[in-house]
Design a protein around this motif. Structure first.
Motif, PDB file in Angstrom:
ATOM      1  N   CYS A  32      27.788  17.246  54.421  1.00 30.05           N
ATOM      2  CA  CYS A  32      27.379  17.551  55.794  1.00 30.05           C
ATOM      3  C   CYS A  32      26.069  18.322  55.872  1.00 30.05           C
ATOM      4  N   TYR A  33      25.237  17.904  56.800  1.00 34.81           N
ATOM      5  CA  TYR A  33      23.973  18.564  57.109  1.00 34.81           C
ATOM      6  C   TYR A  33      24.037  18.978  58.574  1.00 34.81           C
ATOM      7  N   THR A  34      24.111  20.284  58.826  1.00 36.51           N
ATOM      8  CA  THR A  34      24.282  20.744  60.202  1.00 36.51           C
ATOM      9  C   THR A  34      22.927  20.962  60.870  1.00 36.51           C
ATOM     10  N   LEU A  35      22.888  20.615  62.148  1.00 36.88           N
ATOM     11  CA  LEU A  35      21.651  20.672  62.916  1.00 36.88           C
ATOM     12  C   LEU A  35      21.891  21.429  64.212  1.00 36.88           C
ATOM     13  N   SER A  36      21.124  22.497  64.398  1.00 36.53           N
ATOM     14  CA  SER A  36      21.205  23.299  65.624  1.00 36.53           C
ATOM     15  C   SER A  36      19.841  23.315  66.296  1.00 36.53           C
ATOM     16  N   ASP A  59      28.837  23.994  50.997  1.00 32.43           N
ATOM     17  CA  ASP A  59      28.066  22.827  50.577  1.00 32.43           C
ATOM     18  C   ASP A  59      27.257  22.234  51.723  1.00 32.43           C
ATOM     19  N   VAL A  60      27.057  22.978  52.794  1.00 30.01           N
ATOM     20  CA  VAL A  60      26.358  22.472  53.975  1.00 30.01           C
ATOM     21  C   VAL A  60      24.920  22.978  54.007  1.00 30.01           C
ATOM     22  N   GLU A  61      23.993  22.071  54.293  1.00 28.95           N
ATOM     23  CA  GLU A  61      22.610  22.458  54.559  1.00 28.95           C
ATOM     24  C   GLU A  61      22.436  22.587  56.059  1.00 28.95           C
ATOM     25  N   HIS A  62      21.806  23.676  56.493  1.00 29.49           N
ATOM     26  CA  HIS A  62      21.684  23.954  57.923  1.00 29.49           C
ATOM     27  C   HIS A  62      20.220  23.974  58.329  1.00 29.49           C
ATOM     28  N   LYS A  63      19.909  23.266  59.418  1.00 26.98           N
ATOM     29  CA  LYS A  63      18.542  23.226  59.935  1.00 26.98           C
ATOM     30  C   LYS A  63      18.544  23.597  61.412  1.00 26.98           C
ATOM     31  N   VAL A  64      17.554  24.385  61.826  1.00 25.24           N
ATOM     32  CA  VAL A  64      17.367  24.722  63.236  1.00 25.24           C
ATOM     33  C   VAL A  64      16.037  24.138  63.694  1.00 25.24           C
ATOM     34  N   VAL A  65      16.071  23.329  64.729  1.00 25.44           N
ATOM     35  CA  VAL A  65      14.866  22.731  65.305  1.00 25.44           C
ATOM     36  C   VAL A  65      14.553  23.450  66.621  1.00 25.44           C
TER      37      VAL A  65
END
Length: 229
Positions: A32-36, A59-65
């Motif tokens: 999972c790749y979380t996007l906020s 194990d999650v990669e998190h990105k904020v746009v």
């Protein structure tokens, strides 16, 4: 989790629904790749909650746009001149953010293509929700069709699937599903006017739906509520 696991982009607001969806996707074996989105929302605590939730899934990669939906206004969640309603309203409420899920899914779609992910998960719900048009099955189905004619992945690859596993669940069923997957709902924030510390007002519609969900599920509500007003 192995590097060859199926990849999925998970839209994460730090709230109850999106956190449950993240747990569901992970339980199905997705990497999972979380996007906020920092979109100019008044309730900034949701970004901190999304970070906490993502860190809880190691194990999650998190990105904020960063976006500026506040510059176009039109919602109590982005415009301080519009009060967040604390009573039930008829029709689509002023907390609706114009085209928000359309914009969010479009960016998630772009990241999914970059990652080689064929799956996007979103925590929209058509049972216990506020009447938002972009939380309905017709919207999800239409966006999936769009995704598969507007992208290389759709035209030349294996296609894009938009998953909305909470669409037909009541809030109590969502909570029960999450607890079965060991979700810590104390990490989450749902309130439209939460403090920066994550304390909920207890009066807005999102707070009411969350509280009613825990009551119907027969589970204690871990939400921290403001006590000085």
């Amino acid at each position: 989790m192995s590097d060859d696991a199926r990849r999925a982009v998970i839209l994460s607001s730090g709230g109850l629904d999106s956190t449950t969806v993240l747990a569901m996707a992970r339980s199905e074996g997705y990497r999972c790749y979380t996007l906020s989105f920092d979109y100019g929302q008044r309730h900034r605590a949701e970004l901190l909650a999304a970070k906490r939730v993502s860190e809880a899934f190691s194990d999650v990669e998190h990105k904020v746009v960063t976006l500026d939906l506040g510059s176009i206004g039109g919602s109590a969640l982005t415009d301080t001149a519009i009060d967040v309603p604390e009573e039930e309203t008829q029709g689509i409420p002023v907390t609706y953010v114009p085209a928000r899920n359309t914009v969010f899914l479009a960016i998630a779609l772009g990241w999914a293509e970059v990652l080689g992910a064929g799956d996007i998960f979103i925590g929209v719900n058509a049972v216990d929700y506020s009447g938002y048009p972009d939380c309905r099955p017709a919207f999800i189905n239409a966006f999936e069709r769009l995704a598969n004619v507007a992208t290389r992945a759709g035209v030349e690859g294996g296609g894009i699937r938009i998953h909305a596993p909470l669409l037909d669940l009541g809030k109590d069923a969502i909570i029960q599903r999450g607890l079965a997957l060991h979700v810590d709902y104390a990490l989450t924030v749902s309130c439209y006017q939460a403090t920066d510390a994550g304390e909920a007002c207890g009066r807005c519609e999102s707070c009411r739906l969350r509280r009613q969900g825990f009551e119907a599920a027969g589970m204690p509500d871990p939400t921290r509520y403001r006590t000085n007003d």
